[in-house]
Design a protein around this motif. Structure first.
Motif, short mmCIF file in Angstrom:
data_model
loop_
_atom_site.label_atom_id
_atom_site.label_comp_id
_atom_site.label_asym_id
_atom_site.label_seq_id
_atom_site.Cartn_x
_atom_site.Cartn_y
_atom_site.Cartn_z
N ALA A 166 -47.37 -25.23 107.21
CA ALA A 166 -48.54 -25.12 108.07
C ALA A 166 -48.94 -23.66 108.28
N GLU A 226 -56.06 -21.65 116.53
CA GLU A 226 -56.69 -21.17 115.30
C GLU A 226 -58.01 -21.91 115.04
N ARG A 227 -58.96 -21.25 114.36
CA ARG A 227 -60.23 -21.89 114.03
C ARG A 227 -60.04 -22.93 112.93
N THR A 228 -60.85 -23.99 112.96
CA THR A 228 -60.73 -25.07 111.98
C THR A 228 -60.76 -24.52 110.55
N ILE A 258 -57.47 -22.99 109.58
CA ILE A 258 -56.43 -24.01 109.43
C ILE A 258 -56.59 -24.71 108.09
N VAL A 259 -57.85 -25.09 107.77
CA VAL A 259 -58.10 -25.79 106.51
C VAL A 259 -57.64 -24.94 105.33
N ARG A 297 -53.66 -24.64 105.21
CA ARG A 297 -52.92 -25.87 104.88
C ARG A 297 -53.29 -26.38 103.51
N LEU A 298 -54.57 -26.23 103.14
CA LEU A 298 -55.01 -26.76 101.86
C LEU A 298 -54.26 -26.11 100.71
N TRP A 305 -51.22 -25.13 100.62
CA TRP A 305 -49.91 -25.77 100.43
C TRP A 305 -50.04 -27.19 99.91
N LEU A 306 -51.10 -27.88 100.34
CA LEU A 306 -51.30 -29.24 99.83
C LEU A 306 -51.54 -29.20 98.32
#
Lengths: 433, 433
Positions: free
Chosen positions: A253, A260-262, A265-266, A269-270, A272-273
C-alpha cells in the motif's frame, strides 16, 4: 455551527491543545478545512500546523499566500519549520523562503542542505552548551541571567563542550538541580557516548534513542563540533512513522495514510497491483504447462489454490518477522545462520502438520489415497520453500541495499505460488496419470 | 575468547553501555548466553537485564536462583522490576517475591495488581511533587538538601500538587532553572491537561505522549491523587512494540520476534495456518461447484488464481491502511464515511485498470474475446469487493471490540477468494458454455 459564527468556533476551540486543534481540522472534509482554519483566526497557532498530518497540511498551505506561510514558519523551531518547507513543491518553496527573515531563511536553507530524513533535518539549532570548567552555580546564573528570548526554553539536557566546541558530556537538569552550586559540571555530567553525526539516517537515530533511552542527543558535524540537538518528542513520531511505512510497504500500500488524496492512492497501489498481475501471470503459465493433467482430473484444479494459499501464508509469517528484525537491527551477521536454521525447523514441523491434515482430508473426500499423498508432499515442500524464501529473500535484499519491506512480498509470494503449483501438478502428472 | 578467560571478557565489555552488553548477550547462541553472563560477573548490571529482549531474559532468569533474581530486582526502578517479574511463571514469581525486601515486594505486588499493559504497570513510583505555594528557590533548596538516595535522579519534570495531592500542574526543569528564586511555581508551571488514569491501556498512553510531545506524565488513581509517573523512555519501547505487534498479527505470525523459542513459534504460526486451511477449503468448495465448467474449459483453471491473487492483494492494501488508522486513532466516527467512499473510488479506478489489462491479455492469448470479457468483469467485481471488505471488516471488528490486526486478514482474504472464484467461474458457466 460551521455556518458563520467565528466567535463561537473560537470559544469552543480555546481550551484545546494545539494537537487537538490539528486533529479537529483533520476530521473535517477537505473542502471545509480552509473555512475552519479561517474561522479559528489567531487561534491557529503555528504549532497547530506542525502537529498536522503531512497531506492535510500540504492542502491547507497550498491555499495560503507565501507571506502568510513565512509568518507561520517564523513562529516555529527550525526543525518544525524545515519539516513544513521540505514538503512544498519547488516554486512554493522558493516563494516562501524569499518571504522569510534573512536569519530564519539561512537556518532553514542550511537544514535543507542536509539529505532528506537525516539528523540534520531533524535537529534544532537552539540548545544550551556550557564550557567544561564551569560549576553548577555559574550554569544556573547563566540560564537565569539571559534575556527571556536569548535562550530556548525547550531543553532537557545541557551539553558540556571543550574549547573547540566538541561535546564531551551531557548534563541532566535533574543532576544540575540536585548538586551544590560549587560542584564542577565536569563531575556530574555523563561522558558522551551517543553523538549523532549530522548525516545519520533518522531511522538509525530513532533506534539509538530507543536503545539508550535518550531524552536528547547532541548532533555534530564532520569535524565533531556541536551543531544541533535532537529531542525525544520528534523521535516518537519517527518511530511510529518508520514502523507504519514498513507495514504499508509489506502490504503493497506504500506510504499513504488515510488522509492521502485519491489520485496518489490510486497511483501508488496500482503500481503494486500491476507488478502482482505480472507474478500471477507467471504462476498461471506454470499451471498452463499442466493443462492436460488438469483436464484429466478436475480435482487438481479444486485443490490447487489450497497449496498456493497456505504456502503464501507461511511465507508471509516468516517474511514479516525477518523484515522487522532487519529494520530494528536485531538480525545481524552473527545470528543470521541461527535464525535460518530455526526457520527451517519451524517450516518442517508446520509443513508436516498441515500436510497430514490436508492429505488425509483430500484422500477421504475424493476417495483417492494417492491424491492425498501427492497434495501432502506438495504442501510439505511448499511450506519448506516458504520458510526458506521468507527468511532468505529479505536478507538478500537487505545485503543488496534494497529496503526489504518494499520488495520482499512480491518475490516471496511469486516463489511460493510458482513452486506450489509446480510441485503439486508436477507430482500429480507423474504419480496419478 | 569465550573459552575460559573471564578477565579478558570483562576488560572488553567494560567500555560498553548496558544496552550494548544486553545486545551482545542476545547475539550469542542460547546455550552460550549463561556462560557469557557468568564471565561478565559484576559487570552484569541489573540494567542489562532490563534492556534485554523478553524471551532472552526469561531463558537467562530461569537459570538463576530466586535469591539472585531478587537481588537484581532490588537494583532496578519499580517499573523495570515489574516488567521482569510479570513474565515469570507463577511458581518462580512467588519464590522471587518472597526473597525480596518487604518494601520492594509491596511496591511490585501493588503494581502487579493493575491489569497487564496498563499505566499502573508502566509507572514508576519515585517522582518529585511540590506544593503549589512554593517558590522556585524553595524547590531548588528541597532538591539540593535531600539525602542523595532519598529522591530519584530520574525525573525531567516536577509535579505541582494541591493539598489533597491532586496534580494541578507540571513544571519543566528548564523553566525552573531560568526563573528567579522568588518566582512562585504556580506562575511558571503548565496547567495539567494530560493526567493518565492508572488503568489506561499502554497503547493509549503512548498515543498521548506522541500527540502532545510529552516527556513525562503524571499517573492518578480513581480519586485523582498522584500515584506515579511515566517517562518517555519507556514509551519509545511501547510504540515500537505495539507497531510490531500489529505488523506480525496482520501477517498471522503473532507476537513472536526472532528470539522466540522454536516451540512457541510453531504453536503460534500453526494456529493461523490451520485457520487459513479452513478458509482455503471453503474457497475450494466454491471451485468444486463449478467442476463441470472447468472440465469443459481448462483455461478457467489457468486464469482462476489471477482473480483471487489480485483481489487478495488489493484487499490487503486497503486493510493495512485501515487497521493502522484505527490503531493510531486517525480513523474516527466522523471520517469513517469519507474514508469508505474514498476506498470505493480507489477500488473502482484500480479495478477498471487491472480488468482492462487482464481482459485484453486473456482474450488475445486464448483467442477468445468472451473469456476476456468474463475475466475482466470478475476482476473488476473482485477488486471492488476487496476495497469494501478491506475497509468494512476492520471497522466492524473494531466496533465489536476485537483487535482488527489479529483477525482481519482471515476474513478479508476469505471474502476475496470466495467471491473471486464465484464471480469468475459463475460468469464463465453462464456466458461461455
Amino acid at each position: 455551527l460551521e455556518r458563520g459564527d467565528d466567535e463561537e468556533v473560537q470559544a469552543l476551540a480555546a481550551p484545546l491543545h494545539n494537537a487537538d486543534i490539528a486533529d479537529l481540522i483533520e476530521q473535517f472534509a477537505p473542502q471545509d478545512r480552509a473555512a475552519l482554519a479561517a474561522a479559528l483566526g489567531d487561534q491557529l497557532d503555528p504549532e497547530v500546523l506542525a502537529e498536522m498530518d503531512d497531506e492535510v497540511r500540504e492542502d491547507l498551505i497550498d491555499m495560503l499566500p507565501p507571506e502568510q506561510v513565512a509568518e507561520v514558519l517564523g513562529g516555529l523551531e527550525t526543525d518544525d519549520a524545515v519539516a513544513i518547507v521540505e514538503d512544498l513543491d519547488e516554486a512554493d518553496k522558493q516563494a516562501v523562503l524569499r518571504a522569510l527573515e534573512p536569519d530564519e531563511r539561512a537556518a532553514i536553507e542550511e537544514a535543507l542542505g542536509y539529505p532528506e530524513e537525516s539528523a540534520g533535518r531533524l535537529m534544532q539549532r537552539d540548545l544550551i552548551a556550557v564550557p567544561q570548567d564551569w560549576d553548577v552555580g555559574r550554569v544556573i546564573d547563566y540560564l537565569r541571567g539571559a534575556e527571556p528570548d536569548a535562550l530556548t526554553d525547550d531543553f532537557w539536557e545541557i551539553y558540556v563542550v571543550d574549547a573547540r566546541h566538541h561535546p564531551i558530556g551531557t548534563l541532566r537538569l535533574s543532576h544540575l538541580l540536585r548538586s551544590p552550586r560549587t560542584t564542577p559540571v565536569a563531575q556530574i555530567m555523563e561522558g558522551e557516548q551517543t553523538l549523532v553525526p549530522v548525516g545519520m539516517d533518522q531511522e538509525e537515530v530513532a533506534l539509538r534513542f530507543q536503545k539508550y533511552g535518550l531524552i536528547s542527543a547532541a548532533v555534530v558535524d564532520a569535524s565533531e563540533r556541536l551543531v544541533g540537538m535532537i529531542t525525544v518528542d520528534d523521535i516518537l513520531h519517527i518511530i511510529q512513522q518508520e514502523a507504519d511505512e514498513d507495514i504499508r510497504r509489506l502490504s503493497g500500500a506504500e506510504e499513504g495514510g488515510i488522509h492521502e488524496r485519491t489520485r496518489d492512492i490510486v497511483r501508488q497501489r496500482l503500481r503494486w497491483l500491476v507488478i502482482n498481475l505480472g507474478t500471477a501471470v507467471i504462476a498461471s503459465v506454470v499451471i498452463g504447462l499442466f493443462a492436460g493433467t488438469i483436464e484429466q482430473m478436475v480435482a487438481l484444479a479444486i485443490l490447487m489454490p489450497i497449496v498456493a494459499s497456505l504456502g503464501g501464508n507461511a511465507a508471509t509469517q516468516t517474511m514479516t518477522v525477518t523484515v522487522r528484525a532487519l529494520a530494528t537491527d536485531e538480525l545481524t551477521s552473527s545470528n543470521t545462520r541461527r535464525t535460518i536454521i530455526k526457520e527451517i525447523r519451524v517450516a518442517i514441523i508446520n509443513g508436516l502438520a498441515i500436510a497430514c491434515l490436508i492429505g488425509l482430508g483430500a484422500a477421504l473426500y475424493f476417495s483417492m489415497p494417492l491424491l492425498g499423498v501427492v497434495i501432502a508432499a506438495a504442501m510439505l515442500g511448499n511450506i519448506f520453500v516458504a520458510g526458506l524464501a521468507g527468511v532468505l529473500i529479505p536478507i538478500a535484499l537487505d545485503r543488496a541495499d534494497v529496503d526489504p519491506a518494499i520488495s520482499s512480498s512480491v518475490f516471496v509470494t511469486m516463489t511460493t505460488d510458482v513452486m506450489g503449483f509446480f510441485m503439486f501438478l508436477g507430482l500429480a502428472s507423474i504419480v496419478l496419470l
